[in-house]
Scaffold this motif. Structure first.
Motif, PDB file in Angstrom:
ATOM      1  N   UNK A  90     -23.795 -83.318  77.264  1.00 50.20           N
ATOM      2  CA  UNK A  90     -25.139 -83.049  77.767  1.00 50.20           C
ATOM      3  C   UNK A  90     -26.115 -82.733  76.637  1.00 50.20           C
ATOM      4  N   UNK A  91     -25.667 -82.864  75.378  1.00 52.22           N
ATOM      5  CA  UNK A  91     -26.553 -82.671  74.236  1.00 52.22           C
ATOM      6  C   UNK A  91     -26.371 -81.362  73.500  1.00 52.22           C
ATOM      7  N   UNK A  92     -25.449 -80.494  73.932  1.00 55.88           N
ATOM      8  CA  UNK A  92     -25.236 -79.197  73.288  1.00 55.88           C
ATOM      9  C   UNK A  92     -24.264 -79.369  72.116  1.00 55.88           C
ATOM     10  N   UNK A  93     -24.821 -79.629  70.956  1.00 53.90           N
ATOM     11  CA  UNK A  93     -24.035 -79.999  69.781  1.00 53.90           C
ATOM     12  C   UNK A  93     -23.164 -78.860  69.266  1.00 53.90           C
ATOM     13  N   UNK A  94     -23.651 -77.637  69.312  1.00 54.48           N
ATOM     14  CA  UNK A  94     -22.960 -76.517  68.674  1.00 54.48           C
ATOM     15  C   UNK A  94     -21.839 -75.916  69.526  1.00 54.48           C
ATOM     16  N   UNK A  95     -21.659 -76.411  70.714  1.00 58.61           N
ATOM     17  CA  UNK A  95     -20.575 -75.893  71.551  1.00 58.61           C
ATOM     18  C   UNK A  95     -19.236 -76.291  70.936  1.00 58.61           C
ATOM     19  N   UNK A  96     -18.323 -75.349  70.822  1.00 60.20           N
ATOM     20  CA  UNK A  96     -17.006 -75.628  70.251  1.00 60.20           C
ATOM     21  C   UNK A  96     -15.936 -74.981  71.116  1.00 60.20           C
ATOM     22  N   UNK A  97     -14.709 -75.410  70.929  1.00 64.85           N
ATOM     23  CA  UNK A  97     -13.633 -74.979  71.812  1.00 64.85           C
ATOM     24  C   UNK A  97     -13.279 -73.505  71.632  1.00 64.85           C
ATOM     25  N   UNK A  98     -13.689 -72.912  70.537  1.00 64.20           N
ATOM     26  CA  UNK A  98     -13.351 -71.509  70.305  1.00 64.20           C
ATOM     27  C   UNK A  98     -14.040 -70.559  71.287  1.00 64.20           C
ATOM     28  N   UNK A 152     -30.539 -78.399  72.787  1.00 65.54           N
ATOM     29  CA  UNK A 152     -30.115 -79.765  73.032  1.00 65.54           C
ATOM     30  C   UNK A 152     -30.558 -80.643  71.869  1.00 65.54           C
ATOM     31  N   UNK A 153     -29.680 -81.575  71.476  1.00 72.81           N
ATOM     32  CA  UNK A 153     -29.937 -82.381  70.286  1.00 72.81           C
ATOM     33  C   UNK A 153     -29.953 -83.870  70.627  1.00 72.81           C
ATOM     34  N   UNK A 154     -30.738 -84.594  69.829  1.00 72.63           N
ATOM     35  CA  UNK A 154     -30.773 -86.056  69.890  1.00 72.63           C
ATOM     36  C   UNK A 154     -30.501 -86.608  68.495  1.00 72.63           C
ATOM     37  N   UNK A 157     -31.707 -93.549  67.298  1.00 74.61           N
ATOM     38  CA  UNK A 157     -32.783 -92.550  67.394  1.00 74.61           C
ATOM     39  C   UNK A 157     -33.160 -92.277  68.848  1.00 74.61           C
ATOM     40  N   UNK A 158     -33.340 -90.996  69.171  1.00 74.66           N
ATOM     41  CA  UNK A 158     -33.756 -90.481  70.477  1.00 74.66           C
ATOM     42  C   UNK A 158     -32.653 -90.556  71.539  1.00 74.66           C
ATOM     43  N   UNK A 159     -31.472 -91.031  71.171  1.00 72.96           N
ATOM     44  CA  UNK A 159     -30.349 -91.010  72.109  1.00 72.96           C
ATOM     45  C   UNK A 159     -29.774 -89.595  72.145  1.00 72.96           C
ATOM     46  N   UNK A 160     -29.563 -88.999  73.321  1.00 71.95           N
ATOM     47  CA  UNK A 160     -29.018 -87.627  73.382  1.00 71.95           C
ATOM     48  C   UNK A 160     -27.633 -87.554  72.747  1.00 71.95           C
ATOM     49  N   UNK A 161     -27.383 -86.460  72.067  1.00 74.59           N
ATOM     50  CA  UNK A 161     -26.072 -86.265  71.445  1.00 74.59           C
ATOM     51  C   UNK A 161     -24.992 -86.199  72.514  1.00 74.59           C
ATOM     52  N   UNK A 162     -23.864 -86.866  72.244  1.00 75.51           N
ATOM     53  CA  UNK A 162     -22.702 -86.776  73.127  1.00 75.51           C
ATOM     54  C   UNK A 162     -21.478 -87.257  72.377  1.00 75.51           C
ATOM     55  N   UNK A 163     -20.325 -86.796  72.824  1.00 74.57           N
ATOM     56  CA  UNK A 163     -19.062 -87.245  72.260  1.00 74.57           C
ATOM     57  C   UNK A 163     -18.821 -88.727  72.570  1.00 74.57           C
ATOM     58  N   UNK A 164     -19.376 -89.193  73.684  1.00 71.11           N
ATOM     59  CA  UNK A 164     -19.197 -90.589  74.072  1.00 71.11           C
ATOM     60  C   UNK A 164     -19.808 -91.514  73.037  1.00 71.11           C
ATOM     61  N   UNK A 165     -20.973 -91.152  72.534  1.00 67.60           N
ATOM     62  CA  UNK A 165     -21.639 -91.968  71.514  1.00 67.60           C
ATOM     63  C   UNK A 165     -20.778 -92.051  70.264  1.00 67.60           C
ATOM     64  N   UNK A 166     -20.214 -90.938  69.882  1.00 65.40           N
ATOM     65  CA  UNK A 166     -19.338 -90.935  68.703  1.00 65.40           C
ATOM     66  C   UNK A 166     -18.125 -91.829  68.911  1.00 65.40           C
ATOM     67  N   UNK A 167     -17.496 -91.731  70.088  1.00 70.84           N
ATOM     68  CA  UNK A 167     -16.324 -92.548  70.360  1.00 70.84           C
ATOM     69  C   UNK A 167     -16.665 -94.031  70.391  1.00 70.84           C
ATOM     70  N   UNK A 168     -17.784 -94.377  71.000  1.00 73.54           N
ATOM     71  CA  UNK A 168     -18.169 -95.783  71.066  1.00 73.54           C
ATOM     72  C   UNK A 168     -18.468 -96.333  69.682  1.00 73.54           C
ATOM     73  N   UNK A 169     -19.085 -95.557  68.840  1.00 73.88           N
ATOM     74  CA  UNK A 169     -19.348 -96.002  67.470  1.00 73.88           C
ATOM     75  C   UNK A 169     -18.040 -96.185  66.716  1.00 73.88           C
ATOM     76  N   UNK A 170     -17.128 -95.244  66.886  1.00 73.62           N
ATOM     77  CA  UNK A 170     -15.834 -95.340  66.221  1.00 73.62           C
ATOM     78  C   UNK A 170     -15.076 -96.576  66.686  1.00 73.62           C
ATOM     79  N   UNK A 171     -15.105 -96.842  67.998  1.00 68.65           N
ATOM     80  CA  UNK A 171     -14.412 -98.009  68.535  1.00 68.65           C
ATOM     81  C   UNK A 171     -15.027 -99.302  68.019  1.00 68.65           C
TER      82      UNK A 171
END
Length: 798
Positions: A210-218, A260-262, A328-342
């Protein structure tokens, strides 16, 4: 020298085996051969790998059987001579330090540690009350060799009774509640820490997407509490309650948890390994995408060499920009990272890559609580050129192939692969003429495939949702001496994978020419021996086809890892377009269903529809045993009366991978009883394979199997009685074989030796289909020779 080499090898092997690895051990030292773990009261598949938690780890064995290194080490230990002198030599030192390794010793402290580790693993799987004991077993022939047997009584497992949430951030709590239907946890399931950890990861990923970049599992945790007894007898209910807690820590970044980050700018290091040398400078090239909707600023950091006027461009910038989704302007998400990696992985041009995101603090908006992230892609390229080879050895075929690959031929991650292959078929005439003559027939071919990392000729291919897509163009030529067949092929295919489990391939155009019209056919395959109606399948054919294939891996619960199911579908439509074009080109002649020839070329074309479906399923009973089955069915239907399906396009049964009781293409069609002309293909196929796979010892596996199936013709022919498919009798024409096999499983290679016997042959209309022992005694030696059922191959049959 040649005669003495085998003796030298035998003498060396005898010397190594004669030297005991325990001869240098002291009185209280014992060599650990193996750790065994037995679990009672719990599914064995779930705990197949418990042995990996036991320490110490015994010595590795050559081919999983022979203790070579400890024996070499023992040979290298210096011993005293008659005078009591101990002399060491360079050779013995080399045996101890380089060639061998000391025997692993039994250690009581390590056993205690192993007991603790096993207890932890059982608790992680919900068996809180498991009882664990061990026993040291000495070898009967050499008491210095021992095994440690661990026995685990699992007892009743604990289940989850209730799940609650304690989330003090309203924004986060809303996301969790809205996606609660996708949770991995539910009341009544067994307690399992792996599933709980996956659920916590799922929640964190939901919030980050949802764009919350700093959220971590800790910041998330799960508290477990035992449920109190529910009756007056204080009976343990064996249930636990879970509370998922999420709290923001008090530190300098506390406020950033609500931002929230983009995405913003993208920096791409196209030759990261070269940049790490710090010997050369690098250039930064700014690139703008041609896509009007993409406003991202791409910066390509490339190596700089003083003798070059322009920066090196290893890849087309647009190719890499299309593989990057953090625009640019795409909301941050783990999905974007995975799709780029793939997408980067799909280019198959980088041996290593990493992705980092860095906040641009200058653009931080403290009022609206928004921020931007710059993306950094570090790419280490592979070698562009590669050469490989493959060897195929079977009892009916030996072949070798070589391939050359250029991974970036046009600097757009296009792959060019050229393959050259050659080999020989071995076929015994004992199947046909009841003698022992074996002939060899050559086969060779060459193919070239060019693959593009997008859907060629389609616009905006990057807008298609999927983890992988490509376009391939291929051309090939193949010659087979058994049929004196020459085949040319050229085609184009679109490949698309919407997810990890599903793959589609569409070939809108596939052109083939098949020429096996040589009446001087091979000594074995004489076309004049076939019925007249079947001879029409041999000739010169021109095929213009549309093809589609689908492969689906059915997803199961990965925590159990018991089931593996795959489904594949293949479809081909041939000749309809060519028939229409032929009618347009020759309008002066009446278009009839019988006009299936290209008169000026001497080629005929065939109009037919082909479909084939295959279902694979494997059930893992435990680590050493499994059950596998395959069901395959297919049909090729000619669309007009004068259309003939080419021999090469038909279905066939009887190889090392199908109907193993019969020789190459030796089964069918139907219950037609043919003579020496036994190499047939058909229009309809049904096959069912069943196999139990077990373990004899270590790498030695075995299989017990049965194959059921046959092929049929689609049309009835007077000169081939009972060869066509008939719904009223096809089930009586399903041939059956049974067999056993030995497999040598070395992880990287599986060598398979199968022996199968046909027990039901529908073509034996004169004798009766069931093959009894009396018939075997009389006929096995000359018709179904014992060697005919022997199949040698690499890998499993299915």
């Amino acid at each position: 020298m040649k005669k003495s080499l085998p003796l030298l090898i035998i003498a060396t092997a005898f010397l190594i085996s004669a030297c005991s690895p325990t001869r240098t051990l002291t009185e209280n030292q014992y060599m650990l051969l193996r750790n065994n773990v037995e679990v009672k009261g719990a599914p064995s598949v779930e705990f197949d790998d418990l042995k990996s938690y036991c320490r110490p780890i015994p010595n590795d064995r050559f081919l999983t059987i022979f203790l070579v290194k400890p024996r070499l080490y023992s040979m290298g230990v210096p011993t005293a001579n008659k005078k009591g002198e101990i002399k060491d030599t360079k050779f013995k030192k080399w045996l101890r330090e380089k060639a061998g390794e000391p025997p692993v010793l039994l250690d009581s402290a390590e056993i205690d540690n192993s007991l603790n580790q096993l207890q932890i693993v059982m608790k992680q799987s919900g068996y809180f009350d498991a009882d664990i004991s061990y026993h040291v077993k000495h070898n009967k022939h050499n008491p210095k060799k021992v095994k440690v047997n661990y026995l685990i009584n699992a007892n009743e497992p604990y289940r989850i009774s209730h799940i609650s949430y304690n989330i003090d951030i309203p924004e986060y709590k809303k996301i969790v509640i809205l996606n609660k239907d996708k949770t991995l946890l539910s009341p009544g399931i067994l307690y399992n820490e792996a599933i709980i950890s996956n659920e916590l990861t799922r929640i964190i990923n939901l919030i980050r997407d949802e764009g919350y970049y700093y959220v971590e599992k800790s910041i998330i945790s799960c508290e477990v509490s035992y449920d109190p007894p529910q009756d007056s007898l204080n009976t343990n209910p064996h249930t636990v309650s879970l509370e998922i807690i999420m709290k923001i820590p008090n530190n300098d970044n506390t406020s950033r948890y609500l931002y929230k980050y983009t995405y913003n700018n993208v920096y791409i290091f196209t030759n990261h390994s070269a940049l790490n040398n710090l010997v050369q400078h690098y250039d930064t090239v700014r690139f703008h995408s041609r896509d009007k909707n993409d406003h991202t600023r791409y910066y390509f950091i490339t190596p700089h060499y003083d003798w070059l006027e322009k920066p090196i461009q290893d890849f087309h910038y647009g190719t890499l920009a299309n593989a990057i989704y953090s625009k640019r302007d795409v909301p941050y998400s783990q999905i974007v990272r995975r799709r780029s990696s793939q997408a980067i992985s799909q280019l198959d041009n980088f041996s290593y890559y990493s992705i980092e995101f860095k906040e641009n603090e200058k653009l931080l908006d403290t009022v609206n609580k928004t921020g931007v992230l710059d993306s950094y892609y570090y790419l280490t390229p592979m070698k562009i050129h590669s050469i490989g080879g493959q060897l195929d050895l079977r009892n009916d075929k030996s072949a070798i192939s070589f391939s050359y690959t250029n991974r970036n031929i046009f600097k757009g991650a296009e792959h060019l692969t050229i393959n050259v292959s050659g080999g020989y078929f071995y076929y015994s005439l004992s199947n046909l003429f009841h003698n022992n003559t074996t002939y060899t027939y050559p086969e060779f071919g060459i193919s070239a495939t060019l693959t593009f990392p997008n859907l060629f000729l389609f616009k905006k291919t990057q807008k298609i949702t999927g983890i992988r897509y490509s376009t391939s163009v291929n051309a090939s030529v193949n010659y087979n001496g058994l049929y004196r067949r020459l085949m040319y092929n050229i085609g184009m295919a679109y490949n698309w994978s919407p997810n990890y489990f599903l793959n589609h391939s569409v070939s809108p155009i596939d052109i083939s020419t098949i020429d096996n019209s040589d009446r001087r056919a091979a000594r074995l395959l004489n076309y004049d021996n076939y019925p007249e109606s079947y001879q029409k399948r041999f000739g010169k054919f021109f095929l213009l086809s549309f093809k589609y294939s689908m492969n689906y891996l059915v997803p199961f619960d990965l925590t159990q890892n018991r089931h593996n199911m795959r489904i594949s579908l293949n479809f081909e439509s041939s000749g309809l377009l060519l028939k229409g074009l032929n009618a347009l080109i020759t309008p002066d002649q009446r278009w009839t269903l019988s006009r299936n020839s290209l008169d000026s070329t001497g080629y005929a074309y065939s109009t037919y529809e082909k479909i084939e479906a295959t279902w694979h399923y494997t059930y893992k009973i435990n680590k050493n045993n499994s059950f596998a089955t395959r069901l395959s069915a297919g049909a090729m239907i000619p669309l007009d009366n004068d259309s003939h399906i080419p021999y090469e396009r038909g279905f066939y049964l009887g190889t090392s991978n199908s109907m193993r009781g019969w020789g190459y293409r030796g089964l069918g069609p139907g219950s037609y009883e043919h003579g020496k002309d036994s190499l047939y293909t058909g229009d309809i196929k049904i096959e069912w394979n069943l196999e139990y796979r077990g373990t004899l010892y270590k790498a030695f596996k075995y299989g017990i199997f049965s194959d059921i199936g046959n092929i049929w013709l689609a049309k009835k022919s007077d000169d081939m009685p009972n060869a066509e498919f008939d719904i009223n009798r096809f089930y009586k024409e399903l041939a059956i074989d049974v067999g056993v096999g030995l497999r040598l499983d070395f992880n990287f290679l599986i060598l398979r030796i199968d022996y199968a016997l046909p027990i039901y042959d529908p073509s034996r209309t004169s004798y009766g289909p069931w093959i009894n022992s009396a018939w075997f005694d009389k006929n096995m030696a000359r018709k179904f020779r014992w060697g005919n059922g022997l199949k040698i191959a690499i890998g499993y049959a299915f």
